[in-house]
Design a protein around this motif. Structure first.
Motif, PDB file in Angstrom:
ATOM      1  N   ASP A   5       0.835  -1.203   0.000  1.00 25.46           N
ATOM      2  CA  ASP A   5       0.000   0.000   0.000  1.00 25.46           C
ATOM      3  C   ASP A   5       0.864   1.245   0.000  1.00 25.46           C
ATOM      4  O   ASP A   5       1.919   1.273   0.650  1.00 25.46           O
ATOM      5  CB  ASP A   5      -0.849   0.071   1.277  1.00 25.46           C
ATOM      6  N   PRO A   6       0.407   2.306  -0.658  1.00 26.88           N
ATOM      7  CA  PRO A   6       1.035   3.593  -0.372  1.00 26.88           C
ATOM      8  C   PRO A   6       0.750   3.935   1.093  1.00 26.88           C
ATOM      9  O   PRO A   6      -0.360   3.663   1.577  1.00 26.88           O
ATOM     10  CB  PRO A   6       0.319   4.560  -1.325  1.00 26.88           C
ATOM     11  N   ILE A   7       1.713   4.500   1.784  1.00 30.89           N
ATOM     12  CA  ILE A   7       1.504   4.772   3.220  1.00 30.89           C
ATOM     13  C   ILE A   7       0.338   5.734   3.423  1.00 30.89           C
ATOM     14  O   ILE A   7      -0.318   5.711   4.466  1.00 30.89           O
ATOM     15  CB  ILE A   7       2.810   5.285   3.873  1.00 30.89           C
ATOM     16  N   GLU A   8       0.052   6.527   2.407  1.00 30.63           N
ATOM     17  CA  GLU A   8      -1.073   7.466   2.501  1.00 30.63           C
ATOM     18  C   GLU A   8      -2.408   6.735   2.622  1.00 30.63           C
ATOM     19  O   GLU A   8      -3.402   7.320   3.055  1.00 30.63           O
ATOM     20  CB  GLU A   8      -1.095   8.376   1.263  1.00 30.63           C
ATOM     21  N   LYS A   9      -2.437   5.460   2.250  1.00 33.58           N
ATOM     22  CA  LYS A   9      -3.699   4.722   2.343  1.00 33.58           C
ATOM     23  C   LYS A   9      -4.022   4.324   3.775  1.00 33.58           C
ATOM     24  O   LYS A   9      -5.178   4.093   4.112  1.00 33.58           O
ATOM     25  CB  LYS A   9      -3.637   3.467   1.465  1.00 33.58           C
ATOM     26  N   LYS A  10      -3.002   4.255   4.644  1.00 30.86           N
ATOM     27  CA  LYS A  10      -3.227   3.664   5.981  1.00 30.86           C
ATOM     28  C   LYS A  10      -4.232   4.403   6.860  1.00 30.86           C
ATOM     29  O   LYS A  10      -4.940   3.724   7.587  1.00 30.86           O
ATOM     30  CB  LYS A  10      -1.885   3.498   6.695  1.00 30.86           C
ATOM     31  N   PRO A  11      -4.422   5.701   6.916  1.00 31.97           N
ATOM     32  CA  PRO A  11      -3.574   6.701   6.282  1.00 31.97           C
ATOM     33  C   PRO A  11      -2.566   7.269   7.276  1.00 31.97           C
ATOM     34  O   PRO A  11      -2.927   7.624   8.401  1.00 31.97           O
ATOM     35  CB  PRO A  11      -4.585   7.809   5.930  1.00 31.97           C
ATOM     36  N   PHE A  12      -1.304   7.358   6.845  1.00 26.77           N
ATOM     37  CA  PHE A  12      -0.335   8.195   7.557  1.00 26.77           C
ATOM     38  C   PHE A  12       0.076   9.298   6.596  1.00 26.77           C
ATOM     39  O   PHE A  12       0.631   9.010   5.529  1.00 26.77           O
ATOM     40  CB  PHE A  12       0.889   7.376   7.989  1.00 26.77           C
ATOM     41  N   PHE A  13      -0.199  10.525   6.958  1.00 27.92           N
ATOM     42  CA  PHE A  13       0.149  11.672   6.107  1.00 27.92           C
ATOM     43  C   PHE A  13       1.407  12.379   6.607  1.00 27.92           C
ATOM     44  O   PHE A  13       1.964  13.201   5.890  1.00 27.92           O
ATOM     45  CB  PHE A  13      -1.015  12.677   6.056  1.00 27.92           C
ATOM     46  N   HIS A  14       1.797  12.113   7.854  1.00 25.15           N
ATOM     47  CA  HIS A  14       2.955  12.803   8.429  1.00 25.15           C
ATOM     48  C   HIS A  14       4.063  11.798   8.739  1.00 25.15           C
ATOM     49  O   HIS A  14       4.758  11.929   9.753  1.00 25.15           O
ATOM     50  CB  HIS A  14       2.554  13.552   9.706  1.00 25.15           C
ATOM     51  N   ALA A  15       4.233  10.819   7.900  1.00 30.10           N
ATOM     52  CA  ALA A  15       5.275   9.820   8.145  1.00 30.10           C
ATOM     53  C   ALA A  15       5.741   9.244   6.817  1.00 30.10           C
ATOM     54  O   ALA A  15       4.913   8.763   6.032  1.00 30.10           O
ATOM     55  CB  ALA A  15       4.750   8.699   9.039  1.00 30.10           C
ATOM     56  N   HIS A  16       7.035   9.330   6.572  1.00 33.51           N
ATOM     57  CA  HIS A  16       7.654   8.670   5.416  1.00 33.51           C
ATOM     58  C   HIS A  16       6.814   8.873   4.145  1.00 33.51           C
ATOM     59  O   HIS A  16       6.433   7.917   3.452  1.00 33.51           O
ATOM     60  CB  HIS A  16       7.859   7.183   5.713  1.00 33.51           C
ATOM     61  N   SER A  39       1.851  -4.221   4.111  1.00 34.51           N
ATOM     62  CA  SER A  39       0.788  -4.428   5.096  1.00 34.51           C
ATOM     63  C   SER A  39       0.511  -5.913   5.274  1.00 34.51           C
ATOM     64  O   SER A  39       0.404  -6.651   4.297  1.00 34.51           O
ATOM     65  CB  SER A  39      -0.488  -3.727   4.626  1.00 34.51           C
ATOM     66  N   PHE A  40       0.386  -6.317   6.519  1.00 34.73           N
ATOM     67  CA  PHE A  40       0.042  -7.709   6.799  1.00 34.73           C
ATOM     68  C   PHE A  40      -1.045  -7.745   7.866  1.00 34.73           C
ATOM     69  O   PHE A  40      -1.184  -6.813   8.659  1.00 34.73           O
ATOM     70  CB  PHE A  40       1.266  -8.510   7.278  1.00 34.73           C
ATOM     71  N   GLY A  41      -1.811  -8.811   7.849  1.00 33.19           N
ATOM     72  CA  GLY A  41      -2.846  -8.953   8.860  1.00 33.19           C
ATOM     73  C   GLY A  41      -3.017 -10.402   9.259  1.00 33.19           C
ATOM     74  O   GLY A  41      -2.530 -11.307   8.580  1.00 33.19           O
ATOM     75  N   MET A  42      -3.710 -10.594  10.376  1.00 28.00           N
ATOM     76  CA  MET A  42      -4.128 -11.945  10.762  1.00 28.00           C
ATOM     77  C   MET A  42      -5.645 -11.971  10.665  1.00 28.00           C
ATOM     78  O   MET A  42      -6.202 -11.397   9.728  1.00 28.00           O
ATOM     79  CB  MET A  42      -3.600 -12.295  12.153  1.00 28.00           C
ATOM     80  N   LEU A  43      -6.305 -12.590  11.605  1.00 26.04           N
ATOM     81  CA  LEU A  43      -7.767 -12.657  11.555  1.00 26.04           C
ATOM     82  C   LEU A  43      -8.338 -12.282  12.915  1.00 26.04           C
ATOM     83  O   LEU A  43      -7.704 -12.495  13.941  1.00 26.04           O
ATOM     84  CB  LEU A  43      -8.229 -14.066  11.180  1.00 26.04           C
ATOM     85  N   GLY A  44      -9.551 -11.768  12.892  1.00 24.02           N
ATOM     86  CA  GLY A  44     -10.272 -11.515  14.128  1.00 24.02           C
ATOM     87  C   GLY A  44     -10.225 -10.072  14.585  1.00 24.02           C
ATOM     88  O   GLY A  44      -9.390  -9.283  14.159  1.00 24.02           O
ATOM     89  N   CYS A  45     -11.179  -9.731  15.453  1.00 21.97           N
ATOM     90  CA  CYS A  45     -11.263  -8.383  16.007  1.00 21.97           C
ATOM     91  C   CYS A  45     -11.933  -8.456  17.365  1.00 21.97           C
ATOM     92  O   CYS A  45     -12.658  -9.407  17.660  1.00 21.97           O
ATOM     93  CB  CYS A  45     -12.058  -7.467  15.075  1.00 21.97           C
ATOM     94  N   ASP A  46     -11.683  -7.442  18.173  1.00 20.53           N
ATOM     95  CA  ASP A  46     -12.317  -7.372  19.489  1.00 20.53           C
ATOM     96  C   ASP A  46     -13.585  -6.524  19.461  1.00 20.53           C
ATOM     97  O   ASP A  46     -14.285  -6.430  20.462  1.00 20.53           O
ATOM     98  CB  ASP A  46     -11.342  -6.846  20.542  1.00 20.53           C
ATOM     99  N   LEU A  47     -13.877  -5.894  18.319  1.00 17.96           N
ATOM    100  CA  LEU A  47     -15.137  -5.158  18.147  1.00 17.96           C
ATOM    101  C   LEU A  47     -15.897  -5.790  16.979  1.00 17.96           C
ATOM    102  O   LEU A  47     -15.367  -6.655  16.282  1.00 17.96           O
ATOM    103  CB  LEU A  47     -14.864  -3.674  17.863  1.00 17.96           C
ATOM    104  N   HIS A  48     -17.113  -5.336  16.773  1.00 16.36           N
ATOM    105  CA  HIS A  48     -17.888  -5.858  15.627  1.00 16.36           C
ATOM    106  C   HIS A  48     -18.696  -4.720  15.025  1.00 16.36           C
ATOM    107  O   HIS A  48     -19.919  -4.669  15.143  1.00 16.36           O
ATOM    108  CB  HIS A  48     -18.771  -7.041  16.053  1.00 16.36           C
ATOM    109  N   CYS A  49     -18.006  -3.827  14.356  1.00  9.72           N
ATOM    110  CA  CYS A  49     -18.634  -2.635  13.790  1.00  9.72           C
ATOM    111  C   CYS A  49     -19.422  -3.022  12.534  1.00  9.72           C
ATOM    112  O   CYS A  49     -18.912  -3.732  11.668  1.00  9.72           O
ATOM    113  CB  CYS A  49     -17.575  -1.604  13.425  1.00  9.72           C
ATOM    114  N   GLY A  50     -20.627  -2.498  12.440  1.00  7.25           N
ATOM    115  CA  GLY A  50     -21.506  -2.857  11.332  1.00  7.25           C
ATOM    116  C   GLY A  50     -21.037  -2.352   9.987  1.00  7.25           C
ATOM    117  O   GLY A  50     -21.500  -2.811   8.954  1.00  7.25           O
ATOM    118  N   TYR A  51     -20.111  -1.395   9.992  1.00  7.53           N
ATOM    119  CA  TYR A  51     -19.671  -0.807   8.722  1.00  7.53           C
ATOM    120  C   TYR A  51     -18.235  -1.199   8.396  1.00  7.53           C
ATOM    121  O   TYR A  51     -17.594  -0.581   7.543  1.00  7.53           O
ATOM    122  CB  TYR A  51     -19.759   0.721   8.787  1.00  7.53           C
ATOM    123  N   CYS A  52     -17.716  -2.230   9.052  1.00  8.92           N
ATOM    124  CA  CYS A  52     -16.297  -2.581   8.881  1.00  8.92           C
ATOM    125  C   CYS A  52     -15.957  -2.762   7.399  1.00  8.92           C
ATOM    126  O   CYS A  52     -16.641  -3.481   6.668  1.00  8.92           O
ATOM    127  CB  CYS A  52     -15.988  -3.866   9.636  1.00  8.92           C
TER     128      CYS A  52
END
Ligand code: SF4
Length: 371
Positions: free
Chosen positions: A70-81, A88-101
């Motif tokens: 990803d471009p870092i701007e997508k994360k978004p970080f605008f004030h870093a590198h 970007s890497f991920g695993m699975l699962g979350c501690d919340l369950h937002c309806g718009y995830c």
């Protein structure tokens, strides 16, 4: 790899002793996120990925639910590198369950049978090798909630730092003092979603507001670079009053925290509210500026929000970084991160110079992990 249940049961290690304690009757208490679950033998925590087996807490280890460049701007970080590639890497699962995830396939993999993913076994050094191969400057734990898989992120971050890369979390911010202390030596950047300023809304999503506020304040205190995102959802969190409270809270931590107000589009279970308009975002950004925030950005509607994708020097108003979507269109910082016109230091984690941007669009890594 086999089904998710096997992933959950086989790809684990005992959790860090920094992140849990043993209680009586073979129970444990986890401190990886703000739920601080007490967990009985044979049971899992709210996130469903950390569980008690034989009086020990086990945490996910050794797989990737997804990797992407990803471009870092997508994360978004605008004030870093600025302009860098964030692997970007991920695993699975979350501690919340937002309806718009917008990452529900990864985050709700253990709650929603419609979420079909194919995790890959991988070693930390493979992630970092691939990040270097792609030319990344930063590795970022994202897609699922990284706090609940902090041990795995730290294993990768240790390798990344040894190779000269920066590290970051894209997180809901539901942290604890313990997990932030655990991450502190290994993390440079942290994006927090501030989803609402209403306790009731956080309850609907399975969380509480206070741990998120505490995390933002603590991250700033321990000098991890923090940027905050609020997905502005019409009728959910976009009243002037609520946006003002969010902005005023951020100012109370630091007026230099970048605040990204971004556009909602109908996703996952939340199909009721209208999509956010450019006018809504511009109004939210004006509220942030009026509250005293120096760096407010409007996201997800490139080219529709006037000057609100750009960074200006708060002293002389000079354009220091121009953006269109994730693309850097101009760069005007000195080697030590100051405005080229007036010399004011612009807060962030800057590289000495803007390098040619590797990508302004996400692309899939060709990585085929095998270990
Ligand atoms: S990470 Fe959070 S939800 Fe999961 S077991 Fe630990 S405290 Fe509970």
């Amino acid at each position: 790899m086999a089904n998710l249940k096997q992933v959950l049961e086989e790809n684990v290690r005992e959790a860090s002793s920094d992140l849990y304690e043993k209680l009586d009757r073979s129970r444990v208490r986890c401190y990886a996120c703000g739920h601080c679950c007490p967990i009985s033998e044979g049971q899992a925590g709210v996130c469903k990925v950390r569980f008690n087996r034989g009086g020990k807490l086990y945490a996910p280890w050794g797989y990737a639910g997804g990797v992407q460049c990803d471009p870092i701007e997508k994360k978004p970080f605008f004030h870093a590198h600025c302009g860098a590639l964030a692997f970007s890497f991920g695993m699975l699962g979350c501690d919340l369950h937002c309806g718009y995830c917008q990452n529900w396939v990864s985050s709700q993999a253990f709650r929603d049978p419609r979420a079909v993913v194919s995790p890959l076994r991988v070693a930390p050094e493979e992630i970092v090798e691939e990040a270097l191969h792609q030319g990344a400057r930063v590795v970022v734990s994202t897609y699922n909630e990284p706090l609940i898989t902090s041990e795995w992120a730290v294993a990768i971050f240790k390798e990344a730092k040894a190779s000269g890369l920066a590290t970051g979390f894209v997180s809901n911010g539901n942290g604890t003092p313990r997990v932030l202390e655990y991450l502190r030596p290994w993390i440079d950047l942290y994006k927090v979603d501030l989803k609402s300023f209403a306790e009731q809304r956080y309850h609907q999503m399975g969380g509480r507001l206070q741990p998120i506020l505490d995390t933002i304040r603590r991250l700033h205190e321990i000098q991890v670079w923090v940027e905050v995102v609020t997905l502005v959802i019409p009728g959910f969190n976009d009243s002037d009053q609520e946006l003002t409270r969010m902005a005023e809270f951020l100012v109370s931590v630091s007026p230099d925290i970048p605040w990204h107000v971004t556009a909602f589009h109908k996703d996952y279970k939340m199909s009721g509210p209208d999509n956010t308009t450019a006018e809504n975002l511009i109004r939210a950004a004006e509220i942030g500026k009026k509250a005293g925030l120096r760096y407010v950005y409007a996201g997800n509607l490139p080219g529709e929000v006037g000057d609100l994708e750009n960074t200006h020097c708060p002293s002389c108003e000079n354009l220091v970084i121009g953006r269109l979507g994730y693309r850097i269109t101009s760069y005007g910082l000195t080697a030590n991160g100051c405005c080229q016109r007036c010399g004011l230091a612009i807060p962030g984690r800057w590289d000495p110079a803007f390098r040619a941007q590797i990508t302004a669009h996400p692309y899939a890594s060709t990585m085929r992990p095998g270990r």
